[in-house]
Enzyme design. Structure first.
Site, PDB file in Angstrom:
ATOM      1  N   LYS A 137      -9.515  -9.423  15.990  1.00  0.00           N
ATOM      2  CA  LYS A 137     -10.838 -10.018  16.211  1.00  0.00           C
ATOM      3  C   LYS A 137     -11.152 -10.076  17.703  1.00  0.00           C
ATOM      4  O   LYS A 137     -12.295  -9.855  18.123  1.00  0.00           O
ATOM      5  CB  LYS A 137     -10.886 -11.429  15.622  1.00  0.00           C
ATOM      6  CG  LYS A 137     -12.212 -12.139  15.877  1.00  0.00           C
ATOM      7  CD  LYS A 137     -12.308 -13.463  15.154  1.00  0.00           C
ATOM      8  CE  LYS A 137     -13.671 -14.112  15.429  1.00  0.00           C
ATOM      9  NZ  LYS A 137     -13.857 -15.367  14.667  1.00  0.00           N
ATOM     10  N   HIS A 275     -15.520  28.013 -10.343  1.00  0.00           N
ATOM     11  CA  HIS A 275     -16.335  26.798 -10.281  1.00  0.00           C
ATOM     12  C   HIS A 275     -15.887  25.783 -11.330  1.00  0.00           C
ATOM     13  O   HIS A 275     -16.705  25.195 -12.032  1.00  0.00           O
ATOM     14  CB  HIS A 275     -17.814  27.125 -10.429  1.00  0.00           C
ATOM     15  CG  HIS A 275     -18.318  28.096  -9.413  1.00  0.00           C
ATOM     16  ND1 HIS A 275     -18.101  27.934  -8.056  1.00  0.00           N
ATOM     17  CD2 HIS A 275     -19.005  29.250  -9.534  1.00  0.00           C
ATOM     18  CE1 HIS A 275     -18.636  28.939  -7.399  1.00  0.00           C
ATOM     19  NE2 HIS A 275     -19.192  29.758  -8.272  1.00  0.00           N
TER      20      HIS A 275
END
Length: 515
Positions: A137, A275
């Site tokens: 932090k 595909h």
């Protein structure tokens, strides 16, 4: 001004060398705890125990040692705020400039087969994540390191204010990613151990879905060059690339589809995909014979496609395939002679399925607007004993065998799917059409283009025939038998159409939509 570093690690690899550099090259004073402090002291480094620093002893078997204002105040104090600095001075809180913490090995602990609940609970780290979060932090002033792999990076950046500022931001992000995954692992374990388990969790679909996947590799692009992409997870633990260009986004999708498909078969089998759709599949006594039948289904679609086999590939088949432009070839193993043949095609990607062909996955995740869909993977073909012959004519033994072969393949073809086959080979495949009759017509056309006769073939449909037209098209093409789930409001019409043409038809009672 003295700089203070706090080190408390479970993974002690590299920590002595890192601490030595901090002291001797960069003038840090060391704070530490428990086993880390003892290790540093044994190596001759000056180190202060955290309990001596805070004036407060460790207690409760070490559960409480770093949860103290002199630790978290030293981490969270903002150096650009006078009131923060005044409070630190008033309470004799020394500022901590660098934190090195990695967490108790909770994930490794609960992965052990004989782990007890008590052992798991004691490996939930509290002080470690708290220090990491406090330091992260306040990363504008505090450098925080949670991964030994970053020790050298930190040392290299010291002395360069601009580099350190950016590095601190990067390391803070890494901390919050680590603590998030750590908490997710704890939550998953506790959920699995609940006295009254969440029924959603037991079904495999928890109330909160947490995913913790490391980036496996950056990809050149996604489905198209203007789309960015990356691969996450353990894909490379299942496959080894022996040669060729880096895998693409589309390659990875094709490899996954191919592996799931080939896993349906035990006999020597070759599958060719394009595909993600199979365009030719065959089983035979040898891979070479299976290849001839699979390739004969469609000699155009394999260009730039994927080839997968379920047995060791030798030089004979390798020499045949090498003459075709192929993106990826997958096998459980390749002989040295086969590898020598393929080595001449430097861009060809050769993949070994390290876990054997048929790698499994229990669930599938797909992104949707605002979230993800999670489902069990379609792993069943249904119970053949429950399949029902719904026509007047019973299938012959040969028709049954061909139907079951086609049923396996249709499951892996995009809906709407139609597969014509005979024996253990495909004759025509129609995929992804909006109307099922159109899929049938495409499959018939593809068979005609390949010069394959559909007379006496069977047709497999992964979902019901909503109208009789699809079945009639199959009969007109020469099919004598059909396998489909059944369940249409017009089933009676479809059955009647089959009886009128002396076709045999089987209802499986289970469908295999694939979107």
């Amino acid at each position: 001004m003295e700089k203070l570093a706090l080190l408390s690690v479970s993974d002690k690899s590299g920590v002595v060398e890192f601490a030595t550099a901090l002291v001797q090259q960069h003038g840090y004073r060391l704070l530490s705890t428990g086993g880390t402090a003892r290790l540093l002291a044994e190596k001759g480094l000056p180190v202060t125990e955290v309990s001596d620093h805070t004036g407060f002893p460790e207690m409760m078997e070490g559960r409480v040692k770093t949860l103290h204002p002199k630790i978290h105040g030293g981490l969270l104090c903002r150096r650009d705020k006078a009131d923060h600095l005044d409070a630190a001075k008033a309470h004799d809180i020394a500022l901590i400039d660098l934190v090195v913490v990695n967490l108790y090995p909770f994930e490794e602990t609960v992965a052990k087969a004989d782990v007890t609940r008590e052992e798991a609970i004691e490996n939930i780290d509290i002080g470690g994540p708290s220090m990491l979060r406090s330091a992260a932090k306040n990363h504008e002033a505090v450098t925080v390191v949670c991964d030994p792999a970053d020790y050298d990076v930190v040392l290299e950046a010291m002395g360069d204010d601009s580099a350190m500022a950016q590095l601190r931001r990067d390391l803070a992000l890494k901390v919050f990613q680590r603590t998030a995954s750590y908490d997710a692992a704890i939550a998953a374990y506790l959920e699995s151990q609940a006295d009254e388990p969440d029924l959603e969790a037991l079904s495999g679909f928890p109330a909160v879905l947490s995913m913790d996947l490391e980036k496996a590799q950056e990809l050149r692009y996604g489905e198209n060059p203007h789309q960015k992409a990356a691969l996450y997870g353990t894909f490379h633990e299942h496959f080894e690339q022996l040669q060729g260009k880096a895998l693409s986004y589309n390659n990875i999708l094709d490899i996954t589809s191919a592996t799931y498909l080939i896993g349906e078969f035990e006999r020597p089998t070759v599958a060719i995909l394009k595909h993600t759709n199979p365009c030719g599949v065959a089983s035979a006594d040898t891979l070479e014979a299976a290849w001839e039948d699979a390739f004969a289904t469609d000699r155009q679609a394999p260009f730039g496609g994927i080839i997968i086999v379920n047995q060791t590939m030798g030089p004979e088949l390798a020499a045949t395939i090498a003459g075709i432009f192929t993106e990826v070839i997958i096998a459980p193993r390749f002989t040295d002679e086969a590898l020598a043949i393929f080595a001449k095609k430097k861009n060809l990607r050769l993949m070994i399925a390290k876990d054997g062909i048929g790698a499994d996955s229990l669930q599938e995740v797909r992104s949707v607007i605002g979230g993800v869909l999670l489902q069990d993977r379609d792993r069943t073909l249904g119970k053949v004993a429950d399949f029902k012959v719904v026509t007047k004519r019973q299938p012959t033994e040969e028709e049954w065998a061909a139907m079951l072969f086609g049923w396996k393949i249709g499951k892996h073809v995009k809906s709407n799917s139609i597969v014509y086959c005979n024996g253990e080979r495909t004759l025509g495949v129609g995929a992804g059409q909006m109307a099922r009759v159109d899929s049938s017509r495409i499959a018939v056309w593809k068979a005609g283009e390949a010069g394959l006769d559909l007379k006496g073939s069977v047709v497999a449909s992964e979902a019901l025939f909503p109208f009789a037209d699809g079945l009639i098209a199959a009969a007109d093409a020469g099919a004598t038998c059909a396998i489909q789930p059944g369940g249409s409001v017009r089933d009676a019409e479809v059955i009647a159409a089959a009886d009128e043409r002396d076709m045999a038809m089987v209802f499986t009672g289970i469908r295999h939509f694939k979107h």
